[in-house]
Write an enzyme that holds these catalytic residues in place. Structure first.
Site, mmCIF file in Angstrom:
data_model
loop_
_atom_site.group_PDB
_atom_site.id
_atom_site.type_symbol
_atom_site.label_atom_id
_atom_site.label_comp_id
_atom_site.label_asym_id
_atom_site.label_seq_id
_atom_site.Cartn_x
_atom_site.Cartn_y
_atom_site.Cartn_z
ATOM 1 N N GLU A 44 0.838 -1.195 0.000
ATOM 2 C CA GLU A 44 0.000 0.000 0.000
ATOM 3 C C GLU A 44 0.874 1.246 0.000
ATOM 4 O O GLU A 44 1.845 1.340 0.757
ATOM 5 C CB GLU A 44 -0.898 -0.014 1.234
ATOM 6 C CG GLU A 44 -1.591 1.291 1.577
ATOM 7 C CD GLU A 44 -2.504 1.796 0.474
ATOM 8 O OE1 GLU A 44 -2.524 3.023 0.252
ATOM 9 O OE2 GLU A 44 -3.178 0.970 -0.172
ATOM 10 N N GLN A 45 0.527 2.224 -0.868
ATOM 11 C CA GLN A 45 1.354 3.417 -0.972
ATOM 12 C C GLN A 45 1.234 4.331 0.245
ATOM 13 O O GLN A 45 2.163 5.057 0.576
ATOM 14 C CB GLN A 45 1.021 4.190 -2.233
ATOM 15 C CG GLN A 45 -0.367 4.799 -2.263
ATOM 16 C CD GLN A 45 -0.589 5.631 -3.518
ATOM 17 O OE1 GLN A 45 0.341 5.916 -4.274
ATOM 18 N NE2 GLN A 45 -1.835 6.019 -3.739
ATOM 19 N N ARG A 116 -16.537 3.304 6.279
ATOM 20 C CA ARG A 116 -15.526 2.589 5.490
ATOM 21 C C ARG A 116 -14.313 2.218 6.343
ATOM 22 O O ARG A 116 -13.741 1.134 6.191
ATOM 23 C CB ARG A 116 -15.087 3.460 4.306
ATOM 24 C CG ARG A 116 -14.034 2.817 3.403
ATOM 25 C CD ARG A 116 -13.682 3.748 2.246
ATOM 26 N NE ARG A 116 -12.694 3.147 1.356
ATOM 27 C CZ ARG A 116 -11.386 3.251 1.523
ATOM 28 N NH1 ARG A 116 -10.908 3.940 2.567
ATOM 29 N NH2 ARG A 116 -10.547 2.693 0.670
ATOM 30 N N TYR A 220 -27.715 8.073 6.187
ATOM 31 C CA TYR A 220 -27.973 6.866 6.978
ATOM 32 C C TYR A 220 -26.988 6.849 8.149
ATOM 33 O O TYR A 220 -25.917 7.460 8.091
ATOM 34 C CB TYR A 220 -27.822 5.590 6.138
ATOM 35 C CG TYR A 220 -26.584 5.525 5.272
ATOM 36 C CD1 TYR A 220 -25.332 5.197 5.808
ATOM 37 C CD2 TYR A 220 -26.663 5.777 3.900
ATOM 38 C CE1 TYR A 220 -24.200 5.136 5.014
ATOM 39 C CE2 TYR A 220 -25.540 5.717 3.091
ATOM 40 C CZ TYR A 220 -24.314 5.384 3.655
ATOM 41 O OH TYR A 220 -23.186 5.327 2.858
ATOM 42 N N ASP A 298 -12.153 -1.215 -8.072
ATOM 43 C CA ASP A 298 -12.154 -0.062 -8.965
ATOM 44 C C ASP A 298 -11.071 -0.143 -10.033
ATOM 45 O O ASP A 298 -11.202 0.490 -11.085
ATOM 46 C CB ASP A 298 -11.973 1.228 -8.163
ATOM 47 C CG ASP A 298 -13.242 1.649 -7.450
ATOM 48 O OD1 ASP A 298 -14.301 1.038 -7.698
ATOM 49 O OD2 ASP A 298 -13.193 2.594 -6.637
#
Length: 409
Positions: A44-45, A116, A220, A298
């Site tokens: 991961e960057q 998230r 929500y 993505d």
């Protein structure tokens, strides 16, 4: 500067697999592949997995995978009572479809909302110790018949049997192996933020979307009800960044909804800061792999958020790919990757198409078309999100993988 070749630990894995990107799709894929016995590393960057982003939705098609396929339990999820569509000006109900127990019984899984960051934390905790490598920004990828070599900005490199590109819409890995990654702008941007939980008592715990001319507003609860998450979709002719961490102007956000129902304006008045996220996707390619590199999330198929399925598609990718690679070896890898593409492309294309349809349907100007839409959605038995979305929520990625394996055997 060092330029050592760093191999993922071989352990007992049949293949050495490097995952580039520690988002939802990358971490879930790593967990699934490790459960199959492969030796996996995640690169991961970012220097840390911080609380980036805001609320997301996991529908039953992905929620059932978390515990069933990946063995993950996420804290702070909320099960909304209903999916509620309202009119922009006065809040009158267009339709309200009960979720909760009805959705759980029908689809054998919950429909949940969450932050998230809570999902990322749970997935990061689910990979084996030593799997996750931070501050490793990929700068080059080279592959041949025997493997893939990845170079990082810090001077390190690795060689693996397979690389999983999970590095987002503008995937460097996908571009490096010849897969076009030029996003197309939707013409919309999203203001995202978190408001006081006091508003939940007034507004209820529904997953609510207010539909209006050329824009809509969603809210929500997340984080166990500690925050009210909101997303404000507005027209945007500008080239807004896609980053979860890009800052927006709260004054601009309020101005977009200045004549909307007072409850919408009250949500925006109860927060001082918002993120601003440009909304992009791109057509899904016929294949989601190239050589010994495969795309998930993505990086493979960015989806506009008008169907709340971006995170779910990434989790489905991870489940199908890890199942197909469960007994894979370097010798049969090409066939298994082809099976993955064949399984996923039709489904993600359909989800992408529905997302585009909603971009139009949600934003109709007041008038005959809008009135026909509201009547259709409000008619009992018509526009029922559960019935209409049986194809979506009832899908189990593990079944899809089993069918693909049978065809491939």
């Amino acid at each position: 500067m060092q330029n050592d070749i760093v191999h993922p630990s071989r352990g007992l894995g049949r293949m050495r697999i490097a995952v580039v990107g520690a988002g939802i799709g990358g971490l879930a894929t790593a967990i699934g592949l490790q459960k199959c016995g492969h030796s996996v590393s995640v690169h991961e960057q970012a220097a840390a997995l911080t609380e980036v982003g805001a609320g997301i939705v996991l529908a039953p098609n992905s929620q059932r995978l978390l515990a069933g396929a990946f063995g993950i339990v996420v804290s702070g999820t909320v099960r909304p009572s209903a999916l509620h569509l309202r009119r922009w000006q006065d809040g009158s109900t267009i339709s309200r479809q009960l979720l909760g127990a009805e959705a759980s019984a029908r689809f054998r899984a919950d429909y949940v909302t969450l932050h998230r960051a809570d999902l990322i934390d749970a997935l990061a905790a689910g990979v084996q110790p030593g799997t996750l490598h931070l501050a490793q920004r990929t700068i080059a990828v080279r592959q041949d018949d025997d493997g893939v070599e990845v170079d990082f900005e810090n001077g390190e490199s690795l060689r693996a049997d397979l690389v999983v590109a999970a590095d987002g819409n503008r995937s460097l890995v996908a571009a490096a192996v010849g897969v076009p990654t030029v996003p197309r702008a939707s013409g919309y941007a999203a203001y995202r933020g978190l408001a006081s939980p006091d508003l939940i008592e007034e507004l209820g715990d529904d997953h609510t979307a207010w539909l209006g001319p050329d824009r809509h507003f969603v809210h929500y609860p997340v984080s166990g009800g500690r925050f009210l998450n909101f997303v404000a979709i507005v027209p945007s002719p500008r080239d807004e960044p896609e980053s979860w961490s890009s800052a927006g102007d709260i004054g601009d956000a309020r101005a977009h909804f200045a004549d909307w129902d007072p409850r919408v304006r009250r949500i925006l008045a109860c927060t001082d800061s918002v993120g601003l996220w440009g909304l992009y996707d791109r057509p899904v390619h016929d294949v989601l792999h190239a050589g010994r590199t495969v795309l998930v999330g993505d990086a493979a198929h960015p989806v506009l958020p008008f169907f709340a399925q971006g995170a779910s598609m990434a989790l489905e990718d991870a489940a199908v790919l890890s199942s197909l690679l469960g007994r894979a070896t370097p010798e049969n890898l090409a066939d298994r990757l082809a099976a993955y593409s064949a399984a996923r492309v039709p489904r993600v294309r359909k989800v992408q198409q529905v997302s585009y349809r909603n971009a139009t349907m949600f934003h109709l100007a007041d008038g005959p078309e809008q009135q026909a839409r509201d009547a259709r959605l409000g008619t009992p038995g018509a526009g029922d999100p559960l019935r209409d979305n049986d194809w979506l929520y009832g899908y189990d990625a593990r079944d899809e993988a089993a069918v693909a394996l049978a065809r491939n055997s």
